[in-house]
Scaffold this active site. Structure first.
Site, short mmCIF file in Angstrom:
data_model
loop_
_atom_site.label_atom_id
_atom_site.label_comp_id
_atom_site.label_asym_id
_atom_site.label_seq_id
_atom_site.Cartn_x
_atom_site.Cartn_y
_atom_site.Cartn_z
N HIS A 135 99.04 40.85 -32.27
CA HIS A 135 98.56 39.95 -33.33
C HIS A 135 99.19 40.35 -34.66
O HIS A 135 98.72 41.26 -35.35
CB HIS A 135 97.03 40.03 -33.41
N HIS A 160 101.27 38.41 -38.02
CA HIS A 160 101.81 37.21 -38.68
C HIS A 160 103.17 37.57 -39.28
O HIS A 160 103.25 38.51 -40.07
CB HIS A 160 100.86 36.72 -39.77
N HIS A 210 92.67 32.06 -33.46
CA HIS A 210 91.85 32.86 -34.38
C HIS A 210 90.42 32.33 -34.33
O HIS A 210 90.18 31.15 -34.55
CB HIS A 210 92.36 32.69 -35.82
N GLU A 221 86.21 35.77 -36.73
CA GLU A 221 86.49 36.63 -37.88
C GLU A 221 85.59 36.13 -39.02
O GLU A 221 84.67 36.79 -39.44
CB GLU A 221 87.97 36.57 -38.26
N ASP A 267 97.60 42.53 -37.99
CA ASP A 267 97.42 41.23 -38.64
C ASP A 267 98.52 40.96 -39.69
O ASP A 267 99.49 40.27 -39.39
CB ASP A 267 96.02 41.16 -39.28
N ASP A 268 98.34 41.47 -40.90
CA ASP A 268 99.30 41.29 -41.99
C ASP A 268 99.43 42.65 -42.68
O ASP A 268 98.84 42.87 -43.75
CB ASP A 268 98.78 40.26 -43.00
N1 HPA Z 1 94.27 35.23 -40.66
C1 HPA Z 1 94.29 33.90 -40.59
N2 HPA Z 1 95.31 33.20 -40.95
C2 HPA Z 1 96.39 33.82 -41.40
C3 HPA Z 1 96.43 35.19 -41.49
C4 HPA Z 1 95.31 35.92 -41.11
O1 HPA Z 1 95.30 37.16 -41.16
N3 HPA Z 1 97.65 35.52 -41.96
C5 HPA Z 1 98.30 34.39 -42.13
N4 HPA Z 1 97.56 33.34 -41.80
ZN ZN Z 2 95.60 36.85 -37.88
#
Ligand code: HPA
Ligand code: ZN
Length: 328
Positions: free
Chosen positions: A12, A14, A192, A195, A273-274
């Site tokens: 996971h 991005h 997703h 969360e 994630d990021d």
């Molecule tokens: N969550 C949801 N959408 C997103 C994310 C994230 O971490 N990064 C980029 N789009």
């Molecule tokens: Zn994500």
């Protein structure tokens, strides 16, 4: 071997969200775009909450124009991942940012990204695959175009389809057509959920989109009947604990439900994630989890194997990677 040195599998990530801030600043300078508002004094990304994060994310992404820009991004991202011991990664790619959902343009971006990924594999041994991802707050019409791009490029490199963006925008059911289209084209599915949405969002992803993995899914813990269903159906959670803690879904690492989910038998995996947005890396995730829950190498070894099993790549790629999880 310490947990930070262990080989890791990340499901996971991005792609644009993994862009080092220095890389985005450099591109902004080259293109003479003023992006100073999205950085703090120490040069990191600055945002107030998840929704502001999405805006900053899209602003940062706005300097990525050409296939060549995405190729350079890929090189930068994979260098960071490989430095954390990642041997296999699946990255979310959005035709929204790569050619405005035009199939011909999307193919050109994809070719450039793949070329850079092949070079990174030769240099660092890291294997990358792509999951085409629609963006929930861009709405179901754009998602349909995104799904068509995905269906046109399904193969050994584009292996999945997903949905990211604002979990509170619209209903997952509105994206059913896109997920049906992707499934019929042979793509594996993730969404997703769980969360910002509660357990009901995870149930919607399973019932309405028929996904086999959930992006995050941590909040499933609020409904133990749902947790039992995840166990029974072997649904895999792409858990991103550091992201959840930084964005305030949970107040600290000890409060994160990943340990409780795992103890109840849910297949959990670990991702960033990021990473630069959330000041994390795969090494950081491993170290923080080891500290918070006394997880040892045995737990992380099991997590890497669960992740590889749940990866969307073909069996031959998995078999090669599995050898690299064996102790040498
Ligand atoms: N969550 C949801 N959408 C997103 C994310 C994230 O971490 N990064 C980029 N789009
Ligand atoms: Zn994500």
């Amino acid at each position: 071997m310490t947990v930070s040195q262990m080989p890791k599998v990340e499901l996971h990530l991005h792609h644009e969200g993994a862009a080092p801030p220095g890389f985005i600043r450099g591109l902004a300078a080259e293109k003479k775009v003023d992006l100073s508002g999205i950085f703090d004094e120490s040069g990191g990304y600055k945002y107030k909450d998840f929704w502001d994060f999405l805006k900053v994310y899209e602003a940062a992404t706005s300097v990525l124009h050409t296939p060549e820009d995405f190729a350079r991004l890929t090189t930068a991202v994979l260098e960071e991942s490989a430095a954390s011991g990642v041997i296999y990664s699946e990255t979310f790619l959005s035709p929204d940012f790569c050619g405005n959902r035009d199939v011909g343009a999307w193919r050109e971006y994809l070719a450039a990204i793949r070329e850079a990924a092949d070079a990174a594999e030769a240099e660092h041994g890291i294997v990358l695959r792509g999951i085409v991802t629609c963006i929930r707050h861009f709405g179901p019409d754009k998602a349909r175009e995104t799904a068509k791009c995905a269906a046109e490029t399904v193969g050994d490199w584009i292996v999945g389809f997903g949905i990211a963006g604002d979990e509170k925008a619209g209903k997952l059911k509105d994206f059913e057509w896109s997920f049906d289209c992707a499934r019929e084209a042979g793509l594996r599915l993730t969404a997703h959920a769980g969360e910002w949405g509660g357990p009901e969002s995870v149930r919607d992803a399973l019932d309405d989109l028929r996904v086999e993995r959930i992006g995050h899914g941590a909040r499933a813990i609020e409904d133990l009947t749902l947790v039992d269903r995840l166990v029974k159906d072997g649904i895999v959670l792409e858990v991103c604990p550091g992201s959840n803690v930084v964005l305030g879904v949970y107040p600290d690492w000890h409060s994160h439900p990943i340990h409780r989910l795992r103890e109840r038998g849910v297949k959990v995996t670990v991702s960033t994630d990021d990473p630069p947005f959330f000041h994390t890396t795969m090494v950081n995730e491993y170290n923080r989890l080891a500290d918070a829950f006394e997880w040892d190498e045995g737990v992380f070894d099991e997590i890497a194997r669960t992740s590889l099993e749940a990866a969307f790549c073909d069996a031959q790629t998995k078999a090669k990677l599995l050898k690299r999880l064996e102790p040498s």
